[in-house]
Design a protein around this motif. Sequence first.
Motif, mmCIF file in Angstrom:
data_model
loop_
_atom_site.group_PDB
_atom_site.id
_atom_site.type_symbol
_atom_site.label_atom_id
_atom_site.label_comp_id
_atom_site.label_asym_id
_atom_site.label_seq_id
_atom_site.Cartn_x
_atom_site.Cartn_y
_atom_site.Cartn_z
ATOM 1 N N LEU A 182 -8.544 1.465 1.704
ATOM 2 C CA LEU A 182 -7.726 1.371 2.907
ATOM 3 C C LEU A 182 -6.484 2.231 2.812
ATOM 4 O O LEU A 182 -5.964 2.466 1.741
ATOM 5 C CB LEU A 182 -7.358 -0.076 3.238
ATOM 6 N N SER A 183 -6.068 2.708 3.976
ATOM 7 C CA SER A 183 -4.869 3.537 4.014
ATOM 8 C C SER A 183 -3.681 2.758 4.539
ATOM 9 O O SER A 183 -2.540 3.161 4.355
ATOM 10 C CB SER A 183 -5.090 4.777 4.874
ATOM 11 N N SER A 207 -13.739 -3.506 10.001
ATOM 12 C CA SER A 207 -12.399 -4.090 9.882
ATOM 13 C C SER A 207 -12.455 -5.540 9.459
ATOM 14 O O SER A 207 -13.377 -6.273 9.802
ATOM 15 C CB SER A 207 -11.667 -4.002 11.222
ATOM 16 N N TYR A 248 -18.053 0.697 5.332
ATOM 17 C CA TYR A 248 -17.372 1.851 5.922
ATOM 18 C C TYR A 248 -16.986 1.635 7.380
ATOM 19 O O TYR A 248 -17.810 1.314 8.214
ATOM 20 C CB TYR A 248 -18.252 3.083 5.798
ATOM 21 N N TYR A 249 -15.749 1.827 7.651
ATOM 22 C CA TYR A 249 -15.090 1.769 8.952
ATOM 23 C C TYR A 249 -15.193 0.413 9.653
ATOM 24 O O TYR A 249 -14.936 0.296 10.838
ATOM 25 C CB TYR A 249 -15.585 2.898 9.867
ATOM 26 N N ILE A 287 -11.903 2.469 4.836
ATOM 27 C CA ILE A 287 -12.003 3.893 5.141
ATOM 28 C C ILE A 287 -12.932 4.628 4.173
ATOM 29 O O ILE A 287 -13.086 5.842 4.262
ATOM 30 C CB ILE A 287 -10.614 4.565 5.139
ATOM 31 N N SER A 288 -13.568 3.903 3.269
ATOM 32 C CA SER A 288 -14.420 4.528 2.258
ATOM 33 C C SER A 288 -15.891 4.433 2.645
ATOM 34 O O SER A 288 -16.369 3.376 3.047
ATOM 35 C CB SER A 288 -14.216 3.854 0.900
ATOM 36 N N ARG A 344 -8.758 -2.080 7.528
ATOM 37 C CA ARG A 344 -10.004 -1.370 7.842
ATOM 38 C C ARG A 344 -10.441 -0.565 6.630
ATOM 39 O O ARG A 344 -9.648 0.121 6.003
ATOM 40 C CB ARG A 344 -9.796 -0.428 9.026
#
Length: 121
Positions: free
Chosen positions: A46-47, A116, A113-114, A86-87, A84
């Motif tokens: 996650l970012s 949430s 992936y993507y 992101i990987s 969320r």
Amino acid sequence: MKIAKIGFASLAFTLFFNAQAYAQDVFFVQLYCRIYGMDVPLVECLSELEVTTDGRTRIYQDYDIGTRRYNEFSVPRSFGIYARNISRDAILGIEIREGSSYGQVVYQTEKSYYQSISVGN
């Protein structure tokens, strides 16, 4: 002025039950990131992470998250968490326990992936 003497047993008893009362008022949250079953730093998944407590939202960026493999924190009974994944390769997971890291699991999920995670009370 007299100061009452409190025995160690009384003090320990009081502290234990105050800690128990506090533990009942919070949830313990653990976020994690895994690739092929192995724990990796959260920044891989996650970012940013949004945590809302007491009506205030705080956004944690990747530099706040750092290279820790787990992000553990306590939240009050009224909270919101949004994250969320992101990987493409990793699984982002969350586990919420009653009161402490040893409490009963009240919520657990993993997202790919993507997808949430959005949970609150």
